[in-house]
Motif scaffolding. Sequence first.
Motif, PDB file in Angstrom:
ATOM      1  N   MET A 167       0.832  -1.202   0.000  1.00  9.63           N
ATOM      2  CA  MET A 167       0.000   0.000   0.000  1.00  9.63           C
ATOM      3  C   MET A 167       0.866   1.251   0.000  1.00  9.63           C
ATOM      4  O   MET A 167       0.565   2.237  -0.672  1.00  9.63           O
ATOM      5  CB  MET A 167      -0.917  -0.009   1.223  1.00  9.63           C
ATOM      6  N   PHE A 168       1.973   1.208   0.770  1.00 13.20           N
ATOM      7  CA  PHE A 168       2.885   2.360   0.808  1.00 13.20           C
ATOM      8  C   PHE A 168       3.436   2.672  -0.570  1.00 13.20           C
ATOM      9  O   PHE A 168       3.520   3.825  -0.984  1.00 13.20           O
ATOM     10  CB  PHE A 168       4.025   2.073   1.795  1.00 13.20           C
ATOM     11  N   ARG A 169       3.804   1.599  -1.310  1.00 14.38           N
ATOM     12  CA  ARG A 169       4.321   1.809  -2.658  1.00 14.38           C
ATOM     13  C   ARG A 169       3.254   2.390  -3.578  1.00 14.38           C
ATOM     14  O   ARG A 169       3.534   3.228  -4.439  1.00 14.38           O
ATOM     15  CB  ARG A 169       4.832   0.488  -3.225  1.00 14.38           C
ATOM     16  N   GLN A 170       1.998   1.954  -3.395  1.00 16.34           N
ATOM     17  CA  GLN A 170       0.923   2.485  -4.220  1.00 16.34           C
ATOM     18  C   GLN A 170       0.722   3.967  -3.972  1.00 16.34           C
ATOM     19  O   GLN A 170       0.572   4.755  -4.903  1.00 16.34           O
ATOM     20  CB  GLN A 170      -0.373   1.720  -3.929  1.00 16.34           C
ATOM     21  N   ILE A 171       0.736   4.347  -2.672  1.00 20.88           N
ATOM     22  CA  ILE A 171       0.568   5.766  -2.348  1.00 20.88           C
ATOM     23  C   ILE A 171       1.727   6.592  -2.885  1.00 20.88           C
ATOM     24  O   ILE A 171       1.544   7.666  -3.465  1.00 20.88           O
ATOM     25  CB  ILE A 171       0.448   5.933  -0.815  1.00 20.88           C
ATOM     26  N   THR A 172       2.956   6.067  -2.724  1.00 23.53           N
ATOM     27  CA  THR A 172       4.129   6.785  -3.232  1.00 23.53           C
ATOM     28  C   THR A 172       4.059   6.933  -4.748  1.00 23.53           C
ATOM     29  O   THR A 172       4.339   8.009  -5.294  1.00 23.53           O
ATOM     30  CB  THR A 172       5.411   6.033  -2.829  1.00 23.53           C
ATOM     31  N   GLY A 173       3.689   5.835  -5.462  1.00 25.57           N
ATOM     32  CA  GLY A 173       3.564   5.906  -6.915  1.00 25.57           C
ATOM     33  C   GLY A 173       2.512   6.895  -7.345  1.00 25.57           C
ATOM     34  O   GLY A 173       2.693   7.638  -8.322  1.00 25.57           O
ATOM     35  N   TRP A 174       1.394   6.952  -6.607  1.00 25.05           N
ATOM     36  CA  TRP A 174       0.333   7.906  -6.934  1.00 25.05           C
ATOM     37  C   TRP A 174       0.820   9.340  -6.758  1.00 25.05           C
ATOM     38  O   TRP A 174       0.537  10.213  -7.576  1.00 25.05           O
ATOM     39  CB  TRP A 174      -0.863   7.627  -6.023  1.00 25.05           C
ATOM     40  N   ALA A 210       4.370  14.447 -11.412  1.00 20.37           N
ATOM     41  CA  ALA A 210       4.788  14.448 -12.821  1.00 20.37           C
ATOM     42  C   ALA A 210       3.775  15.181 -13.682  1.00 20.37           C
ATOM     43  O   ALA A 210       4.137  15.979 -14.565  1.00 20.37           O
ATOM     44  CB  ALA A 210       4.972  13.016 -13.310  1.00 20.37           C
ATOM     45  N   VAL A 211       2.489  14.944 -13.443  1.00 20.41           N
ATOM     46  CA  VAL A 211       1.443  15.635 -14.208  1.00 20.41           C
ATOM     47  C   VAL A 211       1.484  17.133 -13.930  1.00 20.41           C
ATOM     48  O   VAL A 211       1.371  17.955 -14.846  1.00 20.41           O
ATOM     49  CB  VAL A 211       0.060  15.052 -13.859  1.00 20.41           C
ATOM     50  N   ALA A 212       1.671  17.500 -12.650  1.00 20.06           N
ATOM     51  CA  ALA A 212       1.731  18.922 -12.289  1.00 20.06           C
ATOM     52  C   ALA A 212       2.924  19.606 -12.964  1.00 20.06           C
ATOM     53  O   ALA A 212       2.797  20.717 -13.497  1.00 20.06           O
ATOM     54  CB  ALA A 212       1.817  19.068 -10.774  1.00 20.06           C
ATOM     55  N   VAL A 213       4.084  18.937 -12.967  1.00 16.46           N
ATOM     56  CA  VAL A 213       5.267  19.506 -13.627  1.00 16.46           C
ATOM     57  C   VAL A 213       5.032  19.667 -15.121  1.00 16.46           C
ATOM     58  O   VAL A 213       5.404  20.684 -15.722  1.00 16.46           O
ATOM     59  CB  VAL A 213       6.501  18.614 -13.353  1.00 16.46           C
ATOM     60  N   ALA A 214       4.390  18.677 -15.743  1.00 13.84           N
ATOM     61  CA  ALA A 214       4.095  18.760 -17.181  1.00 13.84           C
ATOM     62  C   ALA A 214       3.177  19.942 -17.476  1.00 13.84           C
ATOM     63  O   ALA A 214       3.378  20.675 -18.454  1.00 13.84           O
ATOM     64  CB  ALA A 214       3.463  17.453 -17.657  1.00 13.84           C
ATOM     65  N   ILE A 215       2.164  20.145 -16.628  1.00 13.42           N
ATOM     66  CA  ILE A 215       1.247  21.277 -16.829  1.00 13.42           C
ATOM     67  C   ILE A 215       1.986  22.601 -16.677  1.00 13.42           C
ATOM     68  O   ILE A 215       1.797  23.538 -17.460  1.00 13.42           O
ATOM     69  CB  ILE A 215       0.078  21.184 -15.830  1.00 13.42           C
TER      70      ILE A 215
END
Length: 380
Positions: free
Chosen positions: A1-8, A14-19
């Motif tokens: 679960m920790f990895r899922q939260i970190t990946g999210w 990444a999306v914010a930086v792209a925007i």
Amino acid sequence: MFRQITGWKFSLIAVAVAIIVTTIWFVNNLSEKIQEEETKKVATWVEANRELLQASPDANLNLAVEIVTTNTTIPLILTDEQGHIIDHRNLDTQQVVRDTAYLERQLEDFRQQHPPFIMAVDTHSNNYIYYGDSLILRQVRYYPYIQLIVVALFIGLTLFALSSTNRAIQNQVWVGMAKETAHQLGTPLSSMEAWLEILKEKEDVRPLASELGKDVDRLKLITDRFSKIGSVPSLEERNVVEQVAAMMAYIKKRAPQKVNFTLQTAEQEVTAMISPTLFDWVIENLLKNALDAMEGKGDIQVLIENHPAHLTIDITDTGKGIPVRLQEKIFHPGFSTKKRGWGLGLSLARRIIQDYHKGRLTVKWSEQNKGTTFRIWLRK
């Protein structure tokens, strides 16, 4: 679960930086186009002025006059060949009156922004027209950065609110589990106490009953600890040296013989306001962690230092140490480096010290294969 939260989280970043990159790129292109248009307007304005200066008396100058008068956005400064300011347009007139050096500063800024246009006055002299960016162009350039700062602040506050909400929910879960555990233990403990009283009446099993009684008392202590989680504990002024020494003696009896325990303190009485039951739980947890880290042999040293307004308790072991990247994660609920366990010990210990005693529990020092020092900081 920790990895899922970190990946999210990484995906969101990444999306914010792209925007942000796309927005800045688009705004830069737009500002360059606006700047090109403004340069053309200034060039047209210069030609209109040149036509007005060189026109014959009977020439139709309506278009030139209209071009000259309609420029109300691009700031201009007219100078002679020696750099003396002759005239200016679209600048802050009140600032010009209040500040005698305002025009000179604007002229220097315009020189750095754009090369001047040359306008011939006669066959022997020229005037120079310097221009700067219009207010609209400056707004286009800087508005996205202001907008991004506002959005970043909004996102930061939102994440902080969500994090606080999640922590509150987690705390409610841990508190609920602790109280339910205490409640569930209460019923069999009452039954065991009744059976112990019956066993104590029998002469041949009285020693066995005495030993069982110690275990029942231990279970009662654990139940009491769990019942106090989530409630406001009553703090008492206690001698911290005695509290720590008693818990060390308890752990020492159950530790391997190759583990050496040492308590160092300059004073035999160091008092602080504590909840004895919960405070003992913290010390017990840290000592057990030290034992686990040493795997059966080594030294555990406890140093108590008394200061005018606070005291510190350093618990040092000679175990395998904690990697730097894990020194804060070990306090997170559910995180554990052991194959067995729920990863709640250090999380509850920090909660007890920080929330109930208004102190701090941190990793003071740790080095792999050399040991670890946990520090408890308490107000007096």
